[in-house]
Structure formats: structure tokens, C-alpha cells
Design a protein around this motif. Sequence first.
Motif, PDB file in Angstrom:
ATOM      1  N   ILE A 184       0.846  -1.197   0.000  1.00  0.00           N
ATOM      2  CA  ILE A 184       0.000   0.000   0.000  1.00  0.00           C
ATOM      3  C   ILE A 184       0.882   1.248   0.000  1.00  0.00           C
ATOM      4  N   TYR A 185       1.877   1.277   0.887  1.00  0.00           N
ATOM      5  CA  TYR A 185       2.777   2.441   0.960  1.00  0.00           C
ATOM      6  C   TYR A 185       3.423   2.702  -0.395  1.00  0.00           C
ATOM      7  N   LYS A 186       3.890   1.614  -1.020  1.00  0.00           N
ATOM      8  CA  LYS A 186       4.579   1.739  -2.301  1.00  0.00           C
ATOM      9  C   LYS A 186       3.620   2.233  -3.388  1.00  0.00           C
ATOM     10  N   SER A 187       2.417   1.692  -3.431  1.00  0.00           N
ATOM     11  CA  SER A 187       1.433   2.120  -4.423  1.00  0.00           C
ATOM     12  C   SER A 187       1.075   3.595  -4.248  1.00  0.00           C
ATOM     13  N   LEU A 188       0.893   4.009  -3.003  1.00  0.00           N
ATOM     14  CA  LEU A 188       0.600   5.415  -2.738  1.00  0.00           C
ATOM     15  C   LEU A 188       1.771   6.289  -3.189  1.00  0.00           C
ATOM     16  N   GLU A 189       2.981   5.876  -2.842  1.00  0.00           N
ATOM     17  CA  GLU A 189       4.161   6.655  -3.218  1.00  0.00           C
ATOM     18  C   GLU A 189       4.289   6.770  -4.733  1.00  0.00           C
ATOM     19  N   GLU A 190       4.090   5.670  -5.433  1.00  0.00           N
ATOM     20  CA  GLU A 190       4.181   5.678  -6.895  1.00  0.00           C
ATOM     21  C   GLU A 190       3.145   6.603  -7.524  1.00  0.00           C
ATOM     22  N   ASN A 191       2.033   6.795  -6.841  1.00  0.00           N
ATOM     23  CA  ASN A 191       0.951   7.639  -7.353  1.00  0.00           C
ATOM     24  C   ASN A 191       0.919   9.017  -6.688  1.00  0.00           C
ATOM     25  N   GLU A 192       1.997   9.336  -5.972  1.00  0.00           N
ATOM     26  CA  GLU A 192       2.167  10.634  -5.306  1.00  0.00           C
ATOM     27  C   GLU A 192       1.011  10.962  -4.357  1.00  0.00           C
ATOM     28  N   ILE A 193       0.629   9.962  -3.578  1.00  0.00           N
ATOM     29  CA  ILE A 193      -0.411  10.123  -2.561  1.00  0.00           C
ATOM     30  C   ILE A 193       0.253   9.913  -1.207  1.00  0.00           C
ATOM     31  N   ILE A 194       0.011  10.819  -0.298  1.00  0.00           N
ATOM     32  CA  ILE A 194       0.640  10.770   1.019  1.00  0.00           C
ATOM     33  C   ILE A 194      -0.174   9.899   1.963  1.00  0.00           C
ATOM     34  N   PHE A 195       0.502   8.999   2.648  1.00  0.00           N
ATOM     35  CA  PHE A 195      -0.104   8.178   3.695  1.00  0.00           C
ATOM     36  C   PHE A 195      -0.096   9.003   4.977  1.00  0.00           C
ATOM     37  N   CYS A 196      -1.257   9.259   5.540  1.00  0.00           N
ATOM     38  CA  CYS A 196      -1.354  10.020   6.787  1.00  0.00           C
ATOM     39  C   CYS A 196      -1.140   9.077   7.966  1.00  0.00           C
ATOM     40  N   SER A 197      -0.070   9.284   8.693  1.00  0.00           N
ATOM     41  CA  SER A 197       0.167   8.499   9.908  1.00  0.00           C
ATOM     42  C   SER A 197      -0.796   8.971  10.994  1.00  0.00           C
ATOM     43  N   VAL A 198      -1.234   8.038  11.809  1.00  0.00           N
ATOM     44  CA  VAL A 198      -2.194   8.385  12.859  1.00  0.00           C
ATOM     45  C   VAL A 198      -1.780   7.787  14.190  1.00  0.00           C
ATOM     46  N   ASN A 199      -2.265   8.399  15.248  1.00  0.00           N
ATOM     47  CA  ASN A 199      -2.204   7.792  16.564  1.00  0.00           C
ATOM     48  C   ASN A 199      -3.646   7.706  17.020  1.00  0.00           C
ATOM     49  N   HIS A 200      -4.135   6.486  17.053  1.00  0.00           N
ATOM     50  CA  HIS A 200      -5.540   6.184  17.317  1.00  0.00           C
ATOM     51  C   HIS A 200      -5.558   4.897  18.135  1.00  0.00           C
ATOM     52  N   PRO A 201      -6.434   4.796  19.139  1.00  0.00           N
ATOM     53  CA  PRO A 201      -6.431   3.612  19.994  1.00  0.00           C
ATOM     54  C   PRO A 201      -6.587   2.272  19.273  1.00  0.00           C
ATOM     55  N   LYS A 202      -7.194   2.256  18.103  1.00  0.00           N
ATOM     56  CA  LYS A 202      -7.465   0.986  17.421  1.00  0.00           C
ATOM     57  C   LYS A 202      -6.639   0.776  16.155  1.00  0.00           C
ATOM     58  N   LEU A 203      -5.604   1.602  15.959  1.00  0.00           N
ATOM     59  CA  LEU A 203      -4.797   1.483  14.743  1.00  0.00           C
ATOM     60  C   LEU A 203      -3.311   1.436  15.084  1.00  0.00           C
ATOM     61  N   PRO A 204      -2.508   0.854  14.172  1.00  0.00           N
ATOM     62  CA  PRO A 204      -1.060   0.863  14.393  1.00  0.00           C
ATOM     63  C   PRO A 204      -0.553   2.296  14.485  1.00  0.00           C
ATOM     64  N   ASP A 205       0.446   2.513  15.301  1.00  0.00           N
ATOM     65  CA  ASP A 205       0.969   3.880  15.435  1.00  0.00           C
ATOM     66  C   ASP A 205       2.326   4.057  14.746  1.00  0.00           C
ATOM     67  N   ASP A 206       2.589   3.225  13.748  1.00  0.00           N
ATOM     68  CA  ASP A 206       3.824   3.344  12.979  1.00  0.00           C
ATOM     69  C   ASP A 206       3.857   4.678  12.249  1.00  0.00           C
ATOM     70  N   LEU A 207       4.999   5.301  12.248  1.00  0.00           N
ATOM     71  CA  LEU A 207       5.175   6.542  11.504  1.00  0.00           C
ATOM     72  C   LEU A 207       5.531   6.165  10.070  1.00  0.00           C
ATOM     73  N   ILE A 208       4.592   6.395   9.160  1.00  0.00           N
ATOM     74  CA  ILE A 208       4.780   6.040   7.754  1.00  0.00           C
ATOM     75  C   ILE A 208       5.084   7.318   6.976  1.00  0.00           C
ATOM     76  N   ILE A 209       6.258   7.349   6.372  1.00  0.00           N
ATOM     77  CA  ILE A 209       6.666   8.495   5.559  1.00  0.00           C
ATOM     78  C   ILE A 209       6.907   7.959   4.148  1.00  0.00           C
ATOM     79  N   ASN A 210       6.040   8.309   3.215  1.00  0.00           N
ATOM     80  CA  ASN A 210       6.194   7.825   1.842  1.00  0.00           C
ATOM     81  C   ASN A 210       6.362   8.975   0.854  1.00  0.00           C
TER      82      ASN A 210
END
Length: 119
Positions: A28-54
Motif C-alpha cells: 500500500i505504501y509503495k502504491s501510494l508513493e508511486e501515485n504521489e499520494i501521502i499516507f497520513c500516519s495516525v495515533n488512534h487507539p485501534k490502529l497501528p501507530d507506525d510513523l509512515i513516511i512515503n
Amino acid sequence: MELILKNLKRGFQNVVEFRDSSWWDKKIYKSLEENEIIFCSVNHPKLPDDLIINSGTSYIRLHGNPQIFYSKYSDKELKKLFEEVNKKRKVKEVYIYFNNTASTAGVLNAIELQSLISI
């Protein structure tokens, strides 16, 4: 993913914030990056809190954790985030949004983060 790619207008700075953990995937990260779409990192109780920079631009939304919209982030948590963002060589511009604004937590956290940036 096809639906997202088909519906976002090229030429805009598109940012996507996912609300299901199945989207935290290297393909997903790679597909977004290839299409110049930014992945918004989040801190949410029910989601991973990985910092994704694409991209050279990063969006981060802090919803409050463990209590969504209410919980205040500690100085230690904000400093860790600040340091983690600064380690990413790719990022040139960062937008951090506080969505823990059902109380004063978001405003206080924004002031605290600003003081870290000013150092």
C-alpha cells in the motif's frame, strides 16, 4: 486501492488517512508513493501507530490515546514523535494535527510540540 487511485485528482497534494489496520502494508505504501499520494500516519487507539513516511511531505494526526479525542500526549511521547520525524531523511515538510480537542489536551499538546520545534 483501485477506487482511491481512480478518484483522486492528479496534480493535487492528496493525503489519505485510513481507519482500518489492513491498510498498514508495504504494498500500500509503495502504491501510494508511486501515485504521489501521502499516507497520513495516525495515533488512534485501534490502529497501528507506525510513523509512515512515503513522501517528502508528511501528515500526522493525533486523535488521543488511549481515550480518543480526550487523552493528552505526554512530553515524552511528543519528544519521541519529534525525534522520530527528524530521523526520516526523506521528509522535508511535516503537518501534525491534534484531534484530541474534546478537552484542552489538543491545544496544550500543540503548544508543547511548538516549544520542542523552537529548540
